[in-house]
Motif scaffolding. Structure first.
Motif, PDB file in Angstrom:
ATOM      1  N   ALA A  94      59.788  45.563  48.703  1.00 22.98           N
ATOM      2  CA  ALA A  94      60.093  44.372  47.894  1.00 22.98           C
ATOM      3  C   ALA A  94      61.599  44.108  47.885  1.00 22.98           C
ATOM      4  O   ALA A  94      62.043  42.949  47.974  1.00 22.98           O
ATOM      5  N   ASP A  95      62.394  45.168  47.802  1.00 24.38           N
ATOM      6  CA  ASP A  95      63.859  44.994  47.795  1.00 24.38           C
ATOM      7  C   ASP A  95      64.338  44.430  49.139  1.00 24.38           C
ATOM      8  O   ASP A  95      65.196  43.541  49.189  1.00 24.38           O
ATOM      9  N   LEU A  96      63.802  44.963  50.225  1.00 22.35           N
ATOM     10  CA  LEU A  96      64.189  44.452  51.552  1.00 22.35           C
ATOM     11  C   LEU A  96      63.806  42.978  51.687  1.00 22.35           C
ATOM     12  O   LEU A  96      64.574  42.164  52.211  1.00 22.35           O
ATOM     13  N   CYS A  97      62.611  42.652  51.207  1.00 23.42           N
ATOM     14  CA  CYS A  97      62.152  41.259  51.281  1.00 23.42           C
ATOM     15  C   CYS A  97      63.097  40.356  50.486  1.00 23.42           C
ATOM     16  O   CYS A  97      63.483  39.282  50.954  1.00 23.42           O
ATOM     17  N   ALA A  98      63.476  40.819  49.299  1.00 23.35           N
ATOM     18  CA  ALA A  98      64.382  40.012  48.466  1.00 23.35           C
ATOM     19  C   ALA A  98      65.723  39.809  49.169  1.00 23.35           C
ATOM     20  O   ALA A  98      66.348  38.751  49.060  1.00 23.35           O
ATOM     21  N   ARG A  99      66.178  40.808  49.895  1.00 23.63           N
ATOM     22  CA  ARG A  99      67.486  40.685  50.565  1.00 23.63           C
ATOM     23  C   ARG A  99      67.426  39.830  51.831  1.00 23.63           C
ATOM     24  O   ARG A  99      68.381  39.142  52.154  1.00 23.63           O
TER      25      ARG A  99
END
Ligand code: GUN
Ligand code: ZN
Length: 453
Positions: A194-199
């Motif tokens: 989820a963090d990678l997607c947000a970035r």
């Protein structure tokens, strides 16, 4: 006229042009004009002789005075590789004939285990240059499990200019990542993804996107499949995984998910079957699975070179296309031995012949070379839902294109021909490693191809 290759729009190219069309069929121009504006959008495709004034916008040069003559090179849309594993590139060509589960344990997991941030920083730029040299301008990529290595892969893609959809491989069963305790794998996989997607999802006006990437049902709990699919839907991101690649894998999935009707149903129950889902391989499907897959709108990455290399099976392409399933082509390196989508077309043609001859599948139709071109470009873009932007050379689309030298086919130069099917057939069946001389994404030239001399 200039001959140096343009690094970014605006520019106008004089060359042969070969492209599928969104409306169906193919366009071939023996002496064509393709104009790209300062934003990297194609503003004109047509015969040279029509002398169009429809050139770069007023921020750019007048195409009549700033034309690069690339004849006899052929401009084509860049290839779309719908399935490839970035950390596995060094292993390409090793492990032929092994069952995929054995191959994963013996070669792939050790290689991915070592794919930390430093390895990704070293390998990813080389890999993107290799993609471009092979003619691939868009790739749907699996990374390894480490979050930092995915950031490195995205950063390198951002710098190189390739169009990419990338995802951290998610596994919470038989995991090769011993830095996270087993009871924390589920939560860590979901949070890091989820963090990678947000970035990264949507970066550079959608050139870079994120794919939630549960490896396959054998490596993932039902919770991981379900929660990752929910995250992908919520973010408008992709969801990718492997489906029904080898017979031993099918048996393992039936053992792990006894409540499921079949392999596809495992992903269906997880909420994974939506149009932004791309399923790799999908070889051994029942009639029920084919109908459900078609109904769901999920797309298939057909990886024929891999399916031959790992002796996985011969996917019934004709059946899927007739059912209305979107299918594009994947190199699946290193399940497949080569990055080239041209070589993947050749493998695809061999697989279809094998179905007719070895499996007596009379329903299988041989695709012509121009249909393979469509599969490797426009259909790949359609599988990604990006056919409004890329996949063909038409005015209004982003300028993702390659310049291919039709003389440079192995082992000796081919006869010069203006029969587009004949030319495409040579490029698919006799690809030369240097035949792609230049590649652009949104009008920006990519490093990798050898250029023109
Ligand atoms: N199934 C699960 N993981 C993989 C992989 O890395 N490659 C291939 N070909 N199949 C898989
Ligand atoms: Zn794969």
């Amino acid at each position: 006229m200039r001959t140096a290759l343009p690094d970014r729009g605006p520019f106008a190219l004089r060359a042969r042009i070969l492209t599928p069309l969104a409306s169906g069929g193919t366009r071939y121009e023996a002496d064509g004009r393709l104009v790209v504006d300062a934003r990297g959008v194609i503003t004109h495709v047509g015969p040279w002789s029509d002398g169009s004034d429809d050139g770069p916008d007023d921020r750019g040069a007048d195409p009549r005075h700033d034309v690069i003559d690339l004849r006899p090179l052929i401009l084509m849309p860049g290839m779309v590789d719908l399935h490839v594993h970035l950390p596995q590139l060094p292993n390409a060509g090793v492990g032929a004939g092994l069952d995929v589960l054995t191959w994963l344990e013996r070669y792939t997991f050790p290689l991915e285990h070592a794919f930390d941030r430093a390895t990704a920083e070293r390998l990813a730029p080389q890999a993107y240059r290799a993609f471009a040299a092979a003619g691939t301008t868009t790739a749907l990529i699996y990374g390894a499990v480490y979050e930092a290595s995915l950031d490195a892969a995205f950063r390198a893609a951002e710098a190189h200019g390739i169009r990419a959809v990338i995802g951290k491989v998610m596994m919470d069963r038989d995991v090769y990542d011993d830095s996270v305790p087993p009871e924390r794998q589920l939560e860590a996989n979901l949070r890091q993804s989820a963090d990678l997607c947000a970035r990264w999802h949507g970066r550079d006006d959608g050139r870079l996107r994120y794919a939630f990437t549960p490896r396959f049902a054998v490596s993932c709990s039902a919770d991981l499949l379900r929660e990752s699919a929910a995250l992908a839907r919520a973010a408008g991101a992709y969801w990718q995984t492997h489906l029904s690649e080898s017979r031993p894998e099918l048996a393992e999935v039936a053992h792990l998910f006894p409540e499921a009707l079949d392999y596809l149903d495992v992903y269906d129950r997880a909420g994974g079957l939506v149009p932004r889902t791309i399923l790799a391989h999908a070889i051994h499907l029942s009639a029920r699975e084919v109908a459900r897959l078609a109904d769901s709108g999920a797309a298939v990455a057909h990886c024929p070179a891999s399916n031959l290399f790992l002796a996985s099976g011969a996917m019934p392409l004709t059946r899927y296309r007739e059912a209305g399933i979107r299918v594009g082509l994947g190199s699946d390196v290193s399940g497949g031995p080569e990055l080239s989508i041209f070589a993947t077309m050749r493998a695809g043609a061999f697989v279809q012949s094998a179905r007719r001859v070895c499996e007596h599948d009379e329903a299988t139709q041989a695709l012509g070379p121009l249909e393979w071109l469509r599969l490797g470009t426009y259909e790949g873009a359609r599988a990604l839902g990006q056919e409004d932007r890329i996949g063909s050379l038409e005015a209004g689309k982003e300028a993702d294109l390659i310049a291919v030298d039709p003389r440079l086919v192995a082992p000796v130069p081919g006869e010069d021909s203006h029969d587009p099917a004949e030319v495409m057939s040579r490029l698919a069946f006799r690809p030369h490693p240097d035949m792609v001389r230049a590649a652009w994404v949104r009008g920006r030239r990519l490093e990798g191809p050898i250029g023109v001399t």
